[in-house]
Design a protein around this motif. Structure first.
Motif, PDB file in Angstrom:
ATOM      1  N   ASN A   1       0.946  -1.338   0.037  1.00  5.14           N
ATOM      2  CA  ASN A   1      -0.283  -0.153  -0.413  1.00  5.14           C
ATOM      3  C   ASN A   1       1.095   1.094  -0.089  1.00  5.14           C
ATOM      4  O   ASN A   1       0.196   2.375  -0.190  1.00  5.14           O
ATOM      5  CB  ASN A   1      -0.905  -0.301   1.301  1.00  5.14           C
ATOM      6  CG  ASN A   1      -0.067   0.512   2.495  1.00  5.14           C
ATOM      7  OD1 ASN A   1       0.374  -0.150   2.269  1.00  5.14           O
ATOM      8  ND2 ASN A   1      -1.309   0.532   3.012  1.00  5.14           N
TER       9      ASN A   1
ATOM     10  N   MET B   1     -12.982  -1.677  -7.416  1.00  2.00           N
ATOM     11  CA  MET B   1     -12.412  -2.056  -5.530  1.00  2.00           C
ATOM     12  C   MET B   1     -13.211  -0.934  -4.334  1.00  2.00           C
ATOM     13  O   MET B   1     -13.493  -0.828  -4.689  1.00  2.00           O
ATOM     14  CB  MET B   1     -10.898  -2.019  -5.488  1.00  2.00           C
ATOM     15  CG  MET B   1      -9.865  -2.520  -4.237  1.00  2.00           C
ATOM     16  SD  MET B   1     -10.255  -1.470  -2.967  1.00  2.00           S
ATOM     17  CE  MET B   1      -8.083  -0.745  -2.633  1.00  2.00           C
TER      18      MET B   1
ATOM     19  N   SER C   1      -2.699 -10.136   7.020  1.00  2.00           N
ATOM     20  CA  SER C   1      -2.781 -11.076   8.209  1.00  2.00           C
ATOM     21  C   SER C   1      -3.036 -12.550   8.147  1.00  2.00           C
ATOM     22  O   SER C   1      -2.422 -12.867   9.071  1.00  2.00           O
ATOM     23  CB  SER C   1      -3.833  -9.847   9.741  1.00  2.00           C
ATOM     24  OG  SER C   1      -5.351  -9.617   8.724  1.00  2.00           O
TER      25      SER C   1
ATOM     26  N   ILE D   1      -5.374 -10.592   0.662  1.00  2.00           N
ATOM     27  CA  ILE D   1      -5.750 -10.834   2.533  1.00  2.00           C
ATOM     28  C   ILE D   1      -4.411 -10.744   2.814  1.00  2.00           C
ATOM     29  O   ILE D   1      -2.944 -11.106   2.275  1.00  2.00           O
ATOM     30  CB  ILE D   1      -5.458 -12.648   2.009  1.00  2.00           C
ATOM     31  CG1 ILE D   1      -6.649 -12.935   1.794  1.00  2.00           C
ATOM     32  CG2 ILE D   1      -5.770 -12.633   3.578  1.00  2.00           C
ATOM     33  CD1 ILE D   1      -7.601 -13.664   1.601  1.00  2.00           C
TER      34      ILE D   1
END
Ligand SMILES: *Cc1c(COP(=O)(O)O)cnc(C)c1O
Length: 223
Positions: free
Chosen positions: A46, A151, A214, A212
């Motif tokens: 990110n 998204m 964690s 995905i």
């Protein structure tokens, strides 16, 4: 955390038609290498400052997805290699992606981020703004971007009905666009929704890409 087992378990739980973007933000390259050695090739970050050094350090057959809000002046650092940008949340960033992609002779796959959550802090277009952009006269001038879907991030809540409602709304929007006559550089192939806590709901509601973190790499101590 056994990264390899997490990947294997997720792969068996998620339909093969749904792409798993392993969100490796804040995790060091050694951890990413563990997922890579388990056969995974699709990773998401990110932050540009983190993505660029990881790209340089890791094998070149990785598909890097940018999933976070971007400053326009950072686009140039990833334009030569990024596989897809999920977080196109305003016209100025799309313009810059197009400009930087042209410089390196590429067409960059993009998703329009749609604001579906209750929180004001999350980024993205409203459905109306996204429609206005897609059907604007100027869109076909962006020869070096390919808008391939949408998204969204659901509200951060334990209320699964609320999360489902938001994902269903985004799927409806995606499906309406998909069924429309779209400009040449717009297709509706990908519906990027679902994270560690809500990917099951997202898949039930039609997600084609889950992001995905964690559930693969373990709980992050920082964002
Ligand atoms: C961090 C992040 C994810 C993954 O979150 P997890 O809860 O760790 O799975 C997905 N999408 C975006 C945009 C993110 O920033």
């Amino acid at each position: 955390m056994n990264i390899k087992n997490n990947i294997i378990n997720l792969r068996s739980a998620i339909p093969a038609s749904c792409t798993i973007v392993a969100v490796s933000k804040t995790n060091p390259v050694e951890k990413i290498k563990e997922a890579y050695d388990a056969g995974h090739r699709v990773f998401g970050e990110n932050r540009v400052q983190e993505l660029t050094p990881k790209y340089e350090a890791l094998p070149k057959d990785i598909q890097w997805h940018m999933i976070g809000h971007m400053q326009t002046n950072k686009v140039k650092y990833i334009a030569s290699f990024v596989h897809m940008i999920h977080s196109v949340d305003r016209l100025s960033v799309l313009e810059e992606i197009n400009k930087q992609a042209a410089k390196v002779n590429r067409t960059i796959s993009c998703l329009l981020q749609i604001h579906i959550a209750r929180e004001e802090t999350k980024f993205g277009f409203s459905e109306e703004e996204a429609m206005n952009l897609i059907f604007s006269a100027g869109i076909s001038q962006f020869l070096n971007v390919s808008i391939e879907g949408v998204m969204g991030m659901a509200t951060f809540t334990s209320d699964s009905d609320q999360v489902r409602k938001e994902f269903r709304g985004l799927h409806d929007f995606f499906f309406r666009l998909k069924s429309s006559a779209l400009p040449p550089n717009v297709t509706m192939k990908e519906l990027s929704m679902g994270m560690s806590s809500d990917y099951q709901i997202a898949i039930e509601e039609g997600s084609t890409m889950v992001r995905i973190g964690s559930a693969i790499f373990g709980q992050r101590t920082t964002t």
